[in-house]
Scaffold this motif. Structure first.
Motif, PDB file in Angstrom:
ATOM      1  N   GLY A   1       0.809  -1.207   0.000  1.00 59.03           N
ATOM      2  CA  GLY A   1       0.000   0.000   0.000  1.00 59.03           C
ATOM      3  C   GLY A   1       0.843   1.257   0.000  1.00 59.03           C
ATOM      4  N   LEU A   2       0.186   2.360  -0.316  1.00 57.71           N
ATOM      5  CA  LEU A   2       0.904   3.621  -0.373  1.00 57.71           C
ATOM      6  C   LEU A   2      -0.047   4.805  -0.243  1.00 57.71           C
ATOM      7  N   PHE A   3       0.523   5.925   0.161  1.00 55.13           N
ATOM      8  CA  PHE A   3      -0.178   7.198   0.190  1.00 55.13           C
ATOM      9  C   PHE A   3       0.170   7.972  -1.076  1.00 55.13           C
ATOM     10  N   LEU A   4      -0.837   8.471  -1.755  1.00 57.72           N
ATOM     11  CA  LEU A   4      -0.658   9.445  -2.833  1.00 57.72           C
ATOM     12  C   LEU A   4      -1.221  10.759  -2.328  1.00 57.72           C
ATOM     13  N   TYR A   5      -0.365  11.740  -2.162  1.00 56.82           N
ATOM     14  CA  TYR A   5      -0.843  13.005  -1.620  1.00 56.82           C
ATOM     15  C   TYR A   5      -0.358  14.155  -2.495  1.00 56.82           C
ATOM     16  N   GLY A   6      -1.004  15.273  -2.350  1.00 60.29           N
ATOM     17  CA  GLY A   6      -0.640  16.441  -3.136  1.00 60.29           C
ATOM     18  C   GLY A   6      -1.854  17.310  -3.407  1.00 60.29           C
TER      19      GLY A   6
ATOM     20  N   THR B   1      -5.071  11.532  -0.982  1.00 58.96           N
ATOM     21  CA  THR B   1      -5.507  12.644  -0.140  1.00 58.96           C
ATOM     22  C   THR B   1      -4.876  13.951  -0.579  1.00 58.96           C
ATOM     23  N   ASN B   2      -5.604  15.024  -0.318  1.00 56.54           N
ATOM     24  CA  ASN B   2      -5.068  16.363  -0.563  1.00 56.54           C
ATOM     25  C   ASN B   2      -4.361  16.902   0.676  1.00 56.54           C
ATOM     26  N   LEU B   3      -4.368  16.128   1.751  1.00 55.16           N
ATOM     27  CA  LEU B   3      -3.799  16.557   3.022  1.00 55.16           C
ATOM     28  C   LEU B   3      -2.477  15.841   3.267  1.00 55.16           C
ATOM     29  N   GLU B   4      -1.674  16.377   4.159  1.00 60.46           N
ATOM     30  CA  GLU B   4      -0.418  15.734   4.520  1.00 60.46           C
ATOM     31  C   GLU B   4      -0.705  14.462   5.320  1.00 60.46           C
ATOM     32  N   PRO B   5      -0.113  13.312   4.939  1.00 63.98           N
ATOM     33  CA  PRO B   5      -0.361  12.070   5.686  1.00 63.98           C
ATOM     34  C   PRO B   5      -0.099  12.208   7.182  1.00 63.98           C
TER      35      PRO B   5
END
Length: 435
Positions: free
Chosen positions: A168-173, A328-332
């Motif tokens: 799994g991974l976070f995609l943020y920005g 997410t558009n937020l910081e993890p």
């Protein structure tokens, strides 16, 4: 005297034939008891009125072989009766009064009518055989999967190891930089298709797994009109699933749903996404607090199995075999604690495109939207007046969105579809009014 055998080396094990459900010859090899078969047969006949033995077998996804004797047994009990002869030594059957009464009793116990279920143990074995953890996509696989997106080389270098990890991974920005588009294409890196049961029999409960809204079936050409082939029709071949849940996601969607009126269970989203990917879009904006979801999944992410509760109170251990993606558009770090971030080791920033990438995206989208030529002077005007002068950042979605505005302006005003500075001024005025 016993002979010791050494296990196959990893390279040979990976070359094993792809999973395919084995054909069954009778009810015992299908893992089903006669009482369950009888309930499915009688409920089906109650709904359709009359059907041949082969039609009944087809609807249950089972071979015709054991049905003649089974239906003769029901006829001897005066549960069904012959209504007419059918082709190939078959008959048409209908229910007697006693059969209709028994069928209604079965419907009160469970209203499910359709393909016979697959034993739960067979499903667990199928997930293990098709596990996404055994797939190791390379750079060529990624470039093929993302061929219709413009991805920076830095992004490719980060995505490859993250996808291979299977953890799994976070995609943020910032919004509009393609996080959802990237996540939806990751599944394409993992082979092509998998087999799943339409329904599962677990602890006496029928659990629906195949979901037309989330699973895309592959059309298979049958090798025989009489079903004498090597395929178990209780299974369906689908493209590796990509399940997307956004702000509407609730905790209930992650548990087995029980329809109290029809007495039927339905698998939760994470179970439907096994052997594929599960995208939690807009993470942090769900109706439940992020910590609730994290606490629910902290063990499954570590152990790769989950525990679900059946309507009868029993708990079952099910595979948790998918690539979990959080977009997410937020910081993890603002959403989750250190313990959870450790279980999602890859955090990838979908950064703003460069000016060169922005221009390239205009070149890609323009012909797709019907523009025959790209007027560089007009593009220069757009970038100079609506980005550089006011220090506005580029976003990946903007070339397409602005070109669509120009196209709609030209169509409405009955103008030739082309780029002009004043057209881009109109589009930018509308698009950036509140941005």
């Amino acid at each position: 005297m016993s002979i010791a055998t050494s296990p196959l080396p990893p390279t040979e094990a990976k070359e094993a034939a792809p999973f395919r459900p084995k054909a069954v010859t009778d009810f015992a090899s299908a893992g089903l008891n006669p009482a369950l078969i009888e309930s499915l047969v009688l409920k089906y006949l109650l709904g359709v009125g009359v059907a041949s033995g082969r039609k009944v077998a087809h609807e249950l996804g089972l071979p015709f072989g054991p049905f003649p004797e089974f239906l003769r047994g029901l006829k001897a009990q005066q549960i069904v009766t012959y209504t007419d002869a059918a082709a190939a030594n078959d008959y048409h059957f209908s229910l007697t009064d006693a059969g209709r009464a028994r069928a209604r009793g079965y419907l009160e116990e469970c209203a499910y009518v359709g393909t016979a279920p697959v034993p739960f143990a067979d499903y667990v074995a199928s997930v293990e055989a098709q596990s996404i953890a055994t797939e190791n996509p390379k750079e060529a696989d990624l470039r093929r999967a993302f061929s219709d997106l413009l991805i920076s080389e830095d992004m490719f270098r980060m995505l490859g190891p993250a996808i291979n990890s299977g953890k799994g991974l976070f995609l943020y920005g910032y919004p509009g930089n393609g996080k959802t588009s990237i996540a939806e294409r990751i599944t394409r890196c993992f082979g092509t298709t998998v087999w799943i049961p339409r329904t599962i029999l677990v602890e006496g409960q029928i659990l629906k797994l195949f979901d037309p809204a989330n699973h895309e079936p592959i059309e298979n050409v049958r090798s025989s009109l009489l079903r004498e082939d090597d395929q178990d029709d209780r299974w369906v071949e689908i493209k590796r699933p990509t399940i997307v849940a956004g702000g509407e996601l609730t905790m209930e969607a992650l548990e087995i749903y029980y329809d109290r009126d029809n007495k039927i269970c339905e698998a939760p989203l994470q179970m439907k996404s096994n052997c594929g990917t599960f995208l939690i879009d807009d993470f942090g904006r769900q109706r439940m607090a992020p910590i609730e979801l994290l606490n629910r999944w902290i063990v499954p992410l570590e152990k790769r199995y989950d525990f679900l509760r059946l309507p009868n109170g029993k708990q079952i251990r099910v595979p948790f075999d998918q690539l979990i993606l959080f977009s997410t558009n937020l910081e993890p770090k603002d959403l989750v604690d250190e313990a959870f971030l450790r279980r999602i080791p890859y955090k990838i920033n979908a950064s703003d495109p460069t000016e060169a990438m922005f221009r390239r995206m205009i070149e890609i989208f323009a012909p797709k939207l019907g523009f025959r030529e790209i007027d560089q002077a007009s593009v220069d005007h757009l970038i100079e007046h609506h980005y550089r002068r006011i220090n506005r950042p580029f976003r990946c979605c903007q070339p397409r969105d602005l070109l669509l505005q120009v196209k709609n302006y030209c169509i409405y005003n009955d103008l030739p579809l082309e780029m002009k500075p004043e057209y881009f001024d109109f589009a930018a005025e509308n698009y950036f009014t509140v941005l």
